[in-house]
Design a protein around this motif. Structure first.
Motif, PDB file in Angstrom:
ATOM      1  N   ALA A 114      22.129  -7.777 -18.587  1.00 36.54           N
ATOM      2  CA  ALA A 114      22.169  -8.743 -19.689  1.00 36.54           C
ATOM      3  C   ALA A 114      22.598  -8.057 -20.987  1.00 36.54           C
ATOM      4  N   ILE A 115      22.107  -6.844 -21.213  1.00 36.90           N
ATOM      5  CA  ILE A 115      22.487  -6.101 -22.417  1.00 36.90           C
ATOM      6  C   ILE A 115      23.982  -5.816 -22.404  1.00 36.90           C
ATOM      7  N   ASP A 116      24.516  -5.431 -21.258  1.00 33.29           N
ATOM      8  CA  ASP A 116      25.952  -5.159 -21.148  1.00 33.29           C
ATOM      9  C   ASP A 116      26.760  -6.420 -21.449  1.00 33.29           C
ATOM     10  N   ARG A 117      26.314  -7.560 -20.950  1.00 32.58           N
ATOM     11  CA  ARG A 117      27.024  -8.820 -21.228  1.00 32.58           C
ATOM     12  C   ARG A 117      26.928  -9.184 -22.700  1.00 32.58           C
ATOM     13  N   ALA A 118      25.750  -8.965 -23.277  1.00 27.92           N
ATOM     14  CA  ALA A 118      25.549  -9.318 -24.690  1.00 27.92           C
ATOM     15  C   ALA A 118      26.406  -8.458 -25.614  1.00 27.92           C
ATOM     16  N   ARG A 119      26.629  -7.207 -25.234  1.00 28.59           N
ATOM     17  CA  ARG A 119      27.467  -6.326 -26.057  1.00 28.59           C
ATOM     18  C   ARG A 119      28.885  -6.882 -26.194  1.00 28.59           C
ATOM     19  N   LEU A 120      29.354  -7.548 -25.152  1.00 34.79           N
ATOM     20  CA  LEU A 120      30.724  -8.059 -25.121  1.00 34.79           C
ATOM     21  C   LEU A 120      30.827  -9.509 -25.580  1.00 34.79           C
ATOM     22  N   ALA A 121      29.685 -10.151 -25.809  1.00 33.93           N
ATOM     23  CA  ALA A 121      29.659 -11.579 -26.130  1.00 33.93           C
ATOM     24  C   ALA A 121      29.933 -11.840 -27.606  1.00 33.93           C
ATOM     25  N   GLU A 122      30.286 -13.077 -27.886  1.00 38.67           N
ATOM     26  CA  GLU A 122      30.387 -13.519 -29.270  1.00 38.67           C
ATOM     27  C   GLU A 122      28.979 -13.507 -29.879  1.00 38.67           C
ATOM     28  N   PRO A 123      28.870 -13.207 -31.189  1.00 38.09           N
ATOM     29  CA  PRO A 123      27.533 -13.134 -31.810  1.00 38.09           C
ATOM     30  C   PRO A 123      26.669 -14.369 -31.568  1.00 38.09           C
ATOM     31  N   GLY A 124      27.288 -15.527 -31.547  1.00 33.74           N
ATOM     32  CA  GLY A 124      26.524 -16.760 -31.364  1.00 33.74           C
ATOM     33  C   GLY A 124      25.962 -16.934 -29.971  1.00 33.74           C
ATOM     34  N   ASP A 125      26.433 -16.121 -29.017  1.00 32.85           N
ATOM     35  CA  ASP A 125      25.978 -16.245 -27.632  1.00 32.85           C
ATOM     36  C   ASP A 125      24.899 -15.224 -27.259  1.00 32.85           C
ATOM     37  N   VAL A 126      24.649 -14.273 -28.143  1.00 34.58           N
ATOM     38  CA  VAL A 126      23.724 -13.187 -27.819  1.00 34.58           C
ATOM     39  C   VAL A 126      22.311 -13.705 -27.545  1.00 34.58           C
ATOM     40  N   ALA A 127      21.830 -14.613 -28.389  1.00 37.30           N
ATOM     41  CA  ALA A 127      20.478 -15.151 -28.199  1.00 37.30           C
ATOM     42  C   ALA A 127      20.361 -15.883 -26.868  1.00 37.30           C
ATOM     43  N   ASP A 128      21.420 -16.595 -26.462  1.00 38.34           N
ATOM     44  CA  ASP A 128      21.395 -17.296 -25.176  1.00 38.34           C
ATOM     45  C   ASP A 128      21.254 -16.310 -24.020  1.00 38.34           C
ATOM     46  N   ILE A 129      21.978 -15.194 -24.106  1.00 35.17           N
ATOM     47  CA  ILE A 129      21.944 -14.188 -23.035  1.00 35.17           C
ATOM     48  C   ILE A 129      20.562 -13.551 -22.946  1.00 35.17           C
ATOM     49  N   PHE A 130      20.003 -13.181 -24.091  1.00 38.44           N
ATOM     50  CA  PHE A 130      18.683 -12.542 -24.080  1.00 38.44           C
ATOM     51  C   PHE A 130      17.584 -13.535 -23.702  1.00 38.44           C
ATOM     52  N   ASP A 131      17.745 -14.790 -24.103  1.00 37.10           N
ATOM     53  CA  ASP A 131      16.791 -15.827 -23.718  1.00 37.10           C
ATOM     54  C   ASP A 131      16.762 -15.965 -22.196  1.00 37.10           C
ATOM     55  N   ALA A 132      17.944 -16.022 -21.588  1.00 36.32           N
ATOM     56  CA  ALA A 132      18.021 -16.157 -20.132  1.00 36.32           C
ATOM     57  C   ALA A 132      17.455 -14.918 -19.439  1.00 36.32           C
ATOM     58  N   ALA A 133      17.747 -13.743 -19.991  1.00 32.56           N
ATOM     59  CA  ALA A 133      17.229 -12.495 -19.402  1.00 32.56           C
ATOM     60  C   ALA A 133      15.712 -12.476 -19.436  1.00 32.56           C
ATOM     61  N   TYR A 134      15.129 -12.929 -20.536  1.00 30.23           N
ATOM     62  CA  TYR A 134      13.670 -12.945 -20.642  1.00 30.23           C
ATOM     63  C   TYR A 134      13.076 -13.924 -19.621  1.00 30.23           C
ATOM     64  N   ARG A 135      13.645 -15.121 -19.548  1.00 34.47           N
ATOM     65  CA  ARG A 135      13.098 -16.135 -18.637  1.00 34.47           C
ATOM     66  C   ARG A 135      13.212 -15.705 -17.178  1.00 34.47           C
ATOM     67  N   GLU A 136      14.315 -15.028 -16.845  1.00 40.18           N
ATOM     68  CA  GLU A 136      14.563 -14.659 -15.446  1.00 40.18           C
ATOM     69  C   GLU A 136      13.821 -13.401 -15.013  1.00 40.18           C
TER      70      GLU A 136
END
Length: 199
Positions: A114-136
């Motif tokens: 998830a961290i690797d994906r977030a590094r490459l994501a648009e800033p507005g998508d970072v919270a979505d990626i970390f939110d999903a990582a936490y839930r999963e």
């Protein structure tokens, strides 16, 4: 983090990170306090996966000032107010949870992905990626962190994503605390030493 850097100061600063991001999550849940700098501090802590010392996770001590301030009160034996007591309970849960996460290679692998994906994501998508990582990865592990707060904020999806990002940062710091040699014995019996290490 290398073994030679597993000092009391690193333990204290890692614990300050747990306190800070837990406090931020609590304040999001209770009054919707969403300050951009707080989200930036959380994402910086999560992204810093290979620090030479604990302070690197925050940039410098100013990046964890709120956590240091909280710990100074808590470790000095002052009677906490209602908010401080609630945050202390969450911190205890997060420290226990962090130990389980550290021993779960599958969960750690998913978080790293998830961290690797977030590094490459648009800033507005970072919270979505970390939110999903936490839930999963984090939510299924016990003890599950159940924040209490205002229903208006707890039901707001934007705030929920911000809360889970802060909690992920808190768990990240809890894992670092364990890696630095932190444990509940030192937390209870070396309070003065930890307080002194905060400066």
């Amino acid at each position: 983090m290398t073994q030679q850097n597993s000092t009391l100061e690193n333990q204290a600063l890692a614990l300050a990170g747990v306190a800070q991001f837990t406090l931020y999550a609590h304040e999001l849940a209770t009054d919707g306090r969403d300050l951009p700098v707080r989200f930036e501090r959380a994402t910086q802590a999560i992204f810093c996966t290979d620090p030479d010392s604990a302070v690197d996770v925050y940039g410098d001590r100013s990046g964890v000032a709120d956590g240091i301030r909280y710990l100074r009160v808590h470790l000095s034996g002052q009677r906490p107010d209602a908010q401080g007591a609630a945050v202390a309970r969450y911190i205890g849960q997060i420290l226990k949870l962090s130990g389980k996460v550290l021993g779960d290679e599958q969960a750690l692998g998913r978080i790293r992905g998830a961290i690797d994906r977030a590094r490459l994501a648009e800033p507005g998508d970072v919270a979505d990626i970390f939110d999903a990582a936490y839930r999963e990865t984090i939510s299924p592990i016990r003890p599950q962190i159940m924040l209490h707060g205002e229903p208006t904020y707890l039901k707001n999806e934007f705030i929920q994503r911000r809360i889970r990002t802060q909690l992920l940062a808190a768990v990240r710091c809890g894992v670092m605390w364990r890696q630095c040699g932190g444990g509940f014995v030192s937390l209870f019996f070396r309070r003065k030493a930890l307080l002194s290490a905060l400066g």
